[in-house]
Structures are given as C-alpha cells and as structure tokens.
Design an enzyme around this catalytic site. Structure first.
Site, PDB file in Angstrom:
ATOM      1  N   ASP A 119       0.506  -1.332   0.101  1.00 55.25           N
ATOM      2  CA  ASP A 119       0.148   0.133   0.225  1.00 55.25           C
ATOM      3  C   ASP A 119       1.410   1.014   0.314  1.00 55.25           C
ATOM      4  O   ASP A 119       2.092   0.940   0.562  1.00 55.25           O
ATOM      5  CB  ASP A 119      -0.747  -0.135   1.776  1.00 55.25           C
ATOM      6  CG  ASP A 119      -2.021   0.969   1.192  1.00 55.25           C
ATOM      7  OD1 ASP A 119      -2.595   0.975   0.081  1.00 55.25           O
ATOM      8  OD2 ASP A 119      -2.513   1.165   1.717  1.00 55.25           O
ATOM      9  N   HIS A 172      -4.229  14.077   0.419  1.00 57.10           N
ATOM     10  CA  HIS A 172      -4.211  13.145   1.345  1.00 57.10           C
ATOM     11  C   HIS A 172      -3.504  13.077   2.837  1.00 57.10           C
ATOM     12  O   HIS A 172      -3.558  13.348   3.813  1.00 57.10           O
ATOM     13  CB  HIS A 172      -4.433  11.636   1.419  1.00 57.10           C
ATOM     14  CG  HIS A 172      -4.323  10.748   2.455  1.00 57.10           C
ATOM     15  ND1 HIS A 172      -5.594  10.612   3.381  1.00 57.10           N
ATOM     16  CD2 HIS A 172      -4.289   9.764   2.374  1.00 57.10           C
ATOM     17  CE1 HIS A 172      -5.037   8.983   3.996  1.00 57.10           C
ATOM     18  NE2 HIS A 172      -4.491   8.498   4.067  1.00 57.10           N
ATOM     19  N   GLU A 189     -11.135   3.746   3.170  1.00 52.97           N
ATOM     20  CA  GLU A 189      -9.972   4.523   2.072  1.00 52.97           C
ATOM     21  C   GLU A 189     -10.268   4.291   0.254  1.00 52.97           C
ATOM     22  O   GLU A 189      -9.942   3.052   0.269  1.00 52.97           O
ATOM     23  CB  GLU A 189      -8.504   4.257   2.727  1.00 52.97           C
ATOM     24  CG  GLU A 189      -7.469   4.967   3.967  1.00 52.97           C
ATOM     25  CD  GLU A 189      -6.275   4.569   4.454  1.00 52.97           C
ATOM     26  OE1 GLU A 189      -5.578   3.530   3.445  1.00 52.97           O
ATOM     27  OE2 GLU A 189      -5.497   5.313   5.334  1.00 52.97           O
ATOM     28  N   GLU A 192      -9.057   3.633  -2.994  1.00 56.19           N
ATOM     29  CA  GLU A 192      -7.932   3.609  -3.605  1.00 56.19           C
ATOM     30  C   GLU A 192      -8.261   3.301  -5.389  1.00 56.19           C
ATOM     31  O   GLU A 192      -9.064   2.624  -4.789  1.00 56.19           O
ATOM     32  CB  GLU A 192      -7.010   2.896  -2.339  1.00 56.19           C
ATOM     33  CG  GLU A 192      -6.645   3.483  -1.008  1.00 56.19           C
ATOM     34  CD  GLU A 192      -5.152   3.349  -0.470  1.00 56.19           C
ATOM     35  OE1 GLU A 192      -4.663   2.528  -1.191  1.00 56.19           O
ATOM     36  OE2 GLU A 192      -5.019   3.190   1.025  1.00 56.19           O
ATOM     37  N   ASP A 222      -8.984   0.039   1.822  1.00 52.69           N
ATOM     38  CA  ASP A 222      -8.266  -0.080   2.596  1.00 52.69           C
ATOM     39  C   ASP A 222      -8.565   0.145   4.394  1.00 52.69           C
ATOM     40  O   ASP A 222      -7.894   0.862   4.335  1.00 52.69           O
ATOM     41  CB  ASP A 222      -6.691   0.656   1.997  1.00 52.69           C
ATOM     42  CG  ASP A 222      -5.649   0.045   3.254  1.00 52.69           C
ATOM     43  OD1 ASP A 222      -5.563  -1.629   3.121  1.00 52.69           O
ATOM     44  OD2 ASP A 222      -4.981   0.896   4.147  1.00 52.69           O
ATOM     45  N   ARG A 254      -8.129   3.683  12.603  1.00 50.90           N
ATOM     46  CA  ARG A 254      -7.656   4.474  13.443  1.00 50.90           C
ATOM     47  C   ARG A 254      -6.677   4.821  14.345  1.00 50.90           C
ATOM     48  O   ARG A 254      -5.475   5.121  14.829  1.00 50.90           O
ATOM     49  CB  ARG A 254      -7.585   5.854  13.180  1.00 50.90           C
ATOM     50  CG  ARG A 254      -8.670   6.218  11.737  1.00 50.90           C
ATOM     51  CD  ARG A 254      -8.121   6.135  10.404  1.00 50.90           C
ATOM     52  NE  ARG A 254      -8.018   6.519   9.447  1.00 50.90           N
ATOM     53  CZ  ARG A 254      -7.772   6.245   8.279  1.00 50.90           C
ATOM     54  NH1 ARG A 254      -6.295   6.159   8.342  1.00 50.90           N
ATOM     55  NH2 ARG A 254      -7.608   6.572   6.914  1.00 50.90           N
ATOM     56  N   GLN A 297      -3.868   2.005  14.767  1.00 51.50           N
ATOM     57  CA  GLN A 297      -3.059   1.983  14.521  1.00 51.50           C
ATOM     58  C   GLN A 297      -2.369   3.557  15.154  1.00 51.50           C
ATOM     59  O   GLN A 297      -0.933   3.330  15.134  1.00 51.50           O
ATOM     60  CB  GLN A 297      -3.197   3.435  12.696  1.00 51.50           C
ATOM     61  CG  GLN A 297      -2.525   3.966  11.732  1.00 51.50           C
ATOM     62  CD  GLN A 297      -2.826   4.275  10.850  1.00 51.50           C
ATOM     63  OE1 GLN A 297      -3.351   4.121  10.113  1.00 51.50           O
ATOM     64  NE2 GLN A 297      -2.001   4.944   9.713  1.00 51.50           N
ATOM     65  N   LYS A 342      -4.083  -2.077   9.510  1.00 48.67           N
ATOM     66  CA  LYS A 342      -4.800  -2.294   8.106  1.00 48.67           C
ATOM     67  C   LYS A 342      -4.453  -3.788   7.642  1.00 48.67           C
ATOM     68  O   LYS A 342      -5.389  -4.027   6.663  1.00 48.67           O
ATOM     69  CB  LYS A 342      -3.434  -1.800   7.921  1.00 48.67           C
ATOM     70  CG  LYS A 342      -3.280  -0.467   7.946  1.00 48.67           C
ATOM     71  CD  LYS A 342      -3.926   0.741   6.659  1.00 48.67           C
ATOM     72  CE  LYS A 342      -3.506   1.815   6.313  1.00 48.67           C
ATOM     73  NZ  LYS A 342      -4.317   2.722   5.709  1.00 48.67           N
ATOM     74  N   THR A 354      -8.960  -5.839   3.007  1.00 52.36           N
ATOM     75  CA  THR A 354      -8.538  -4.800   1.938  1.00 52.36           C
ATOM     76  C   THR A 354      -9.801  -5.425   0.896  1.00 52.36           C
ATOM     77  O   THR A 354      -9.405  -6.395   0.781  1.00 52.36           O
ATOM     78  CB  THR A 354      -7.258  -4.611   1.717  1.00 52.36           C
ATOM     79  OG1 THR A 354      -5.917  -4.422   2.296  1.00 52.36           O
ATOM     80  CG2 THR A 354      -7.154  -3.577   0.353  1.00 52.36           C
ATOM     81  N   GLU A 400     -10.419  12.365   7.184  1.00 54.86           N
ATOM     82  CA  GLU A 400     -10.278  13.719   6.324  1.00 54.86           C
ATOM     83  C   GLU A 400     -11.933  14.366   6.593  1.00 54.86           C
ATOM     84  O   GLU A 400     -11.738  15.559   7.024  1.00 54.86           O
ATOM     85  CB  GLU A 400      -9.738  13.992   5.456  1.00 54.86           C
ATOM     86  CG  GLU A 400      -8.262  13.003   4.726  1.00 54.86           C
ATOM     87  CD  GLU A 400      -7.830  12.798   4.014  1.00 54.86           C
ATOM     88  OE1 GLU A 400      -7.916  11.770   3.157  1.00 54.86           O
ATOM     89  OE2 GLU A 400      -7.450  13.551   2.580  1.00 54.86           O
TER      90      GLU A 400
END
Lengths: 421, 421
Positions: A126, A133, A199, A201, A231, A235, A238, A251, A255, A361
C-alpha cells in the site's frame, strides 16, 4: 474514442460501466468452484466455459488456462496473450459478429451470480501517494507547517500490507479488536476499534514478474489492470501501534477490492500526466509519458436500512505518484515482483472537503462529524454501514467503469475467554 | 533428554547439529527439481525418493505429498501428520533399525548437494521483539531517556516484510541501490547502500492456517518449526524512507533463511520462559507456559579470502516476546494466517557488546568500527564479506542445531542508463 457497439444491447448504454470498450476480468461462483468471465453490459461472458468447450483457445499449447477458478494463470502468460484474448473477445462481442448466436449461450446475468476473487494476490503493498491526503493527515497530526514528511516529495512512500486479508467486494468486514490507548489513558485496553475507517484507493494488479530494477516505462507495461480498492483502517489501533515501524494490525482486518480488473488497454484513452513536480524527482522516477488516468471516483455510505449518501467525489488524477512510479520504486532494492502482486495507490483525496477519500479527513479526525442524507451523523463507521466505491473514466458517449466495490461492517462480537481478565 | 543413537554414525557425535533428536526438514537440488530430506549427521535422508518408491506413506490417502519439491504440502497436513512422520523416521534411523540396509541407499552427503528453499513462503512478517536491540537502536536515535517507544512493553511491534525476497542460505546478496540522504545533504541521491547490515534472527514457520483471533497457546501449536534468519538491512536507505510508514525498500533486498527447519518437537526439551514483564501484558498476550527456547546463537563475518571472525554470541532466550505471542498478536485484527507464513523474531541481541545481533549495534551506528581477527575493521558490510549465522540448543551430550545460514555480499554493479542523469 467513441462507443464500440456490441450485440449485447445493454452494453451500448451510455450509463453502463461495461461497454465493449471495457471488457474487464472477473470471476463468479459456480457450483464447486468459480469461472472466469468478462463483463459486457449487464451480462458476463463465461470465458472458462468457452475454453472448456473448445470455442476459444487462450494460448496455443498452454492447455486449459482458466481451469484455476481465476485469472492468475492467464495474467502469467504475459502481454501478448492479454492482447490476443482482448482482441478475440472484442470481435466476438462486436455488433455484427457471426458468433452472437453461439455466444448467447455463454452469457450469464451479473445480477444472478456472486463474484469471487478475480486473481490470487501474491503480495499486497500500500502506498501513501496522494498529496492532498498526506497533507490533510499530516496537518491533523503534526500541524500545517510540518504536514508533509521531509521525504514525501522524493519518494512514493509505501509499506507492505497483508495479502491474506484482501477480499472481494461483497464480503462482510468484521470490526476488529486491537490495542487502543486513549490520549488520557496511561495504558492500552484490548477493545473493538471505535475509529474504523475506509480509504478510497485504486489497486494496480501486477501481471509480469521482475528481477532487479525496472524503469517506470517497464513498470507501466507490467501492470495488467486496475481495481477499486478500499483499504479499511482502524485509526485508533494505528495511532498506538505505528511507531516506529508503521501500520500493522490496523490495516490487516480486510482490504476490499472491486470484482472487476479493468485492463490497462481499456484505460489507454484516459491517460493524464501526474501533477507538476514541486521537487525534481531522481531520474529513476521520471515518467516517459502520462501514467495516471482520468477516472472519476465516489464513495457512498449507507447506514443499515437507509439510503446511501455520496460522501466524497474525487478523481484518480489527483495522485502525485502513478502506480508505474510506485512499482519502479518497489524494485530499486532488488525486490522481485511477481504475478498477482497488488499495489494500492494510497488514499485518493482532492483538495476540497467534498473530495476527501477517508472519514478521517471528512470528519477531520472526528471533530466535525458528517451529516448524511438520512440526518444521521458519522465520524467513523458504525456497525451495519455499507460503504460502496465506484469509479469510471468518461469517454464520448460511453464510460469505462469498475463496477461497485462494497463492504458492510459487522459487529466485533464477543471476546474469547482467554482474552479477557 | 540424552542423545538418541542412530545407525548413521556421524549422527552420534556430540558436535553434529543433526543427531537423531533433531531430524530437521530441508530440500536439496536434484536434476530437474528438488527433493525433500531430513538431516541426520553428515547425511540427508531423501524422503521424496522414499515416498516415490513406496517405502513410506506420508499420509494415508493423501497421495504423493512430497512431489512439490518442498515441505509446504506436508506442513499443510497438520500436526497429526507431523508427529507420525517424525516418529516413523525416528524409528527407521534409530540404532538397531531393521531398515538400515535399505535406507542406506537413500542417504546423500550434505557436502555433495546444494540446498534450496525448504518451503514456499506465503507472507513474511518481521518483529522488533528484542528489548536489548530496541533499546540500543532507540538510544542511538532518540537518546537513552526515550530509547523504547511508548508502546514497546505492551505490543510485540511488527511490520509486514516481503516474501518474494526471502532466499535460502548460500544465495548471493547484491548490495542494493536506493534513495540516500546524508545528514548534511539537502536532497537524496540514488546510490548503493553504504550502511548495509545483517540482523541475527530466528524465523518461526507457520504450519497451520487460522481465521480470526487465536490464543498464545493455539499460536504455539500452529508453529511447524524454526529457521535461522538474516534480515539484511540497508540502514541509510531505512533512515530516509521509514517515516511515517516504516521500513520498505531497506528490508526488501533479501532475507536469508537457513536450509533446515528445526521441528518444534525437537526443541521441546529446551523451552524457557520469556523474561519477567516490566509492564503487565494484556490477557490475550499472556503465556500459558514457557514459549522461548534456550538456543545459543552466533554470527561469523569473513572478508573475501580471509578467515571468519565470530563477531557476536547471544541466545534466543534474550527475546522479550516469543513467536507464539507475536503470532497471537498478528491475528488480533482478524488477519488470516496461512501455511508457509514466516515470522522473523526481530534482532536477537544480548545486553553486552559482544552479544549484539547487528553491525548497527556492534559498531554503534558506525562510530566504533569492529576490528576483525584479520586486522581489518568493519562498520558495515563490505563487498565480498560472507556472513554466517549458527545456532544450537545444547542437550546432555548432544546438540539440536540449525546448520549454517550464510550469505555473501555481491557488489551493487552499474546503474541502468535510465536511472542516471
């Protein structure tokens, strides 16, 4: 380019993701296994059955290539085989084809089947290659002055993810447990993630292996196609685990990739250049031509039993580094690449709030919850939420789309006895 | 436990790594492929040929399990099959066995064959679970006060590595190129690593798959065996790339594993507990019994054409977290584990300078070069250097060893034209 017409009538609509121009690769469940197919309008052409019946020869002398339930073996045959099959299927499915009557027996309705993994993921990497971002996340964590790490404008930052947790669209995603430490707590707790995120992607699917360093031009030719990719990210897990060696369990829950690999060939008309460089790149990362694509993307979020709200609209052309640059960088150390490697682009965010590709975000770290059309608010994902990614390149009267990439959040469940005090 | 005697005389030496007590799994090249074997003294018993000739049945009804050139398929059969084969081979090779004359025809000399990968690596995860190593590195980079990251005493810190670059002992290791930025430089250069390093580790080979969280006790039972592991590391590439998502290309050149997987069963007599906890672990990480092993380890370094100097001696029992704890943590997010997953222990360093498992520590970041027996000095590895890892658990009059894990540094070579200005 304009619409290429097919005798499959639904493929000629300006609204379908799957006109004859696209012909993406997918796999669908059948009794006892899965078959390979290409999408055409509302239908799928069952290519495994075509091959089994001797109606098509994928590669002279290669035997039955599609017996393996997915496209991995075909990918391994290389670009010559990719081009030949694409040309053959294009002719067979084109308006006026003499094969139409025969082929009609090999069509199945997309609505009637369950899609499965279209290829076997060798390894999953990844990246963090979207400047908007990275700037947003950096601003939240380190302030606007130090938003981008010092290396960011020189390196397509990447990290190895976990291939075993890559799943296909439609697979439920169970909220993970993990070590979580609140800012006002001294010690971590073992608890379900309360800041579980998506996420947006795009994933590049590697179709050719390499040994040693490859150039950006060579890397581009190694890419078989692209998929939508979500993904999922915890948070709170993480934040506590990622120093000093990067994200790990945050993570690794899942996915999700879209069911359709859109061939690089189908995206050729939509190539665009990466943005102007703010710092000159080292020669090995310079691009010989346009390596991004103009692909409009959106994220939908539907609470359980409610209608979906589109929470973000952005475009793949917002990326600072292309997948070809990422793949070239991946090989600099001598790292061998293999058929089936999957490279996540990194979260695709635009500069404006409506274009952010993650809830981190969109809710600005949870401080500004989103209001959905239903009136509910969201900082992060709730149990029962369904997230759907969509994407398409817009041609003249047609679109080359990726289908829907969805996942629904399942509750964390109970901890086993050995994990509680 | 004492020595179990074999009719293979070289297996009865107190000096051999491979007495009957061990019976580690390896694979060696034969014309057109490879065969699976177990080491016994100076010999290898060719188990693939035994199976092919019908002299042994690995698993009733499973067909020819060892046709695939390595032990992966056998590992997938699970602990019942592991125990049965180990018992069968133990009887066949024991002193007094009636099979000795027949089996003698199935022995090959280790000195006469080239070893190849003993299993197919699914995914490779590396940990950072040695407290001495983490303290040393942290002290160099952040000072003694902040040496250990805040999470270190709570989490077995890990990151995903690259399976495609795992190679077997004896494979040459080419010095990597990469982005390097000196402390007094504004911008990175693309150059060969000048701080290329070794890392002394033990690798745990996962032999059973899992879905969902597993306990430490269950994780222990999933481990098929252990190998020596050298996690080559380009420190200069790592320093520039690793923020914020961890090591990537700095660890992707190669990871060398030893040729022999020592079965967990052979290590049972040498179990020891992890050190006393400095912070209480969360319940899911607590161990039901001793999960480390008393394995003496050493690192040899030989410049090209010179004799070897042993530069470090340490012990696996120095680790703070066991492989079973690491594997249990790996599953917390719901991450599926698969047969063939490889977990690097993290660098194994003791507290004293002669016990450091990397040149980064041994030369204290390059500031205090080592002097070798030949009189040469080393801060990091030079072209032509051969690094050899060795390890063995010491029993009463016998040792259970891992064989040698070696790699020789090849020069970086020239850059392709597209990578130069």
């Amino acid at each position: 380019m304009s619409l290429e017409r097919s005798w499959v009538e639904s493929a000629n609509s300006a609204e379908t993701d799957f006109p004859l121009n696209n012909l993406p690769y997918g796999a669908f469940a059948v009794e006892g296994g899965a078959h390979c197919g290409v999408a055409i309008g509302e239908m799928i052409l069952d290519v495994t059955r075509l091959e089994a019946d001797g109606r098509i020869e994928i590669e002279p002398g290669a035997g039955k290539v599609l017996e393996g339930c997915d496209w991995t073996a075909f990918m391994g045959l290389g670009p010559g085989a990719w081009a030949r099959l694409r040309a053959a299927l294009g002719e067979m499915l084109a308006e006026g084809s003499g094969d139409a009557r025969m082929l009609a027996g090999y069509l199945v309705r997309q609505a009637d089947v369950r899609m499965v993994m279209p290829f076997r993921v060798s390894e999953y990497t990844d990246f963090y290659a979207g400047k908007h971002h990275a700037t947003h996340v950096g601003t939240m964590f380190r302030g606007a002055e130090n938003a981008l790490p010092a290396n960011w404008l020189s390196i397509p930052i990447g990290y190895n993810g976990r291939a075993s947790s890559v799943v296909v669209s439609g697979t439920g995603v169970r909220r993970p447990f993990g070590q979580i430490k609140g800012q006002d707590e001294d010690l971590p707790r073992f608890a379900p993630s309360a800041r579980f995120d998506l996420e947006l992607e795009l994933g590049a699917v590697v179709g050719r292996p390499s040994e040693g360093m490859v150039s950006v031009a060579e890397a581009d030719q190694m890419i078989f196609g692209y998929v939508l990719l979500n993904d999922w990210s915890a948070r709170d897990i993480q934040a506590w685990e990622y120093q000093p060696l990067g994200p790990f369990q945050s993570k690794a829950t899942a996915t999700t990739i879209g069911p359709w690999i859109v061939p690089r060939a189908a995206l050729e008309p939509f190539r665009v250049s990466t943005p102007e460089r703010e710092r000159e790149l080292l020669p090995y990362l310079r691009e010989p031509g346009p390596m991004l694509y103009d692909i409009a993307l959106e994220v939908g979020l539907a609470p359980e039993g409610r209608a979906e709200t589109v929470i973000a609209r952005t475009n793949y052309r917002e990326m600072y580094y292309s997948s070809a640059q990422q793949l070239a960088h991946h090989t600099t150390s001598g790292c061998p690449m293999r058929v089936g490697d999957l490279l996540g682009s990194g979260t695709i965010s635009g500069p404006e709030p409506g274009a952010f590709g993650s809830l981190l975000e969109l809710s600005w770290g949870g401080k500004e919850p989103l209001t959905l059309d239903s009136g509910e608010t969201r900082s992060f994902l709730e149990d029962g939420d369904t997230v759907t990614l969509r994407g398409a390149a817009q041609g003249d009267g047609y679109r080359v789309g990726f289908g829907a990439c969805t996942g629904t959040i399942k509750p964390a469940g109970d901890l086993p006895g050995w994990a509680t005090e």
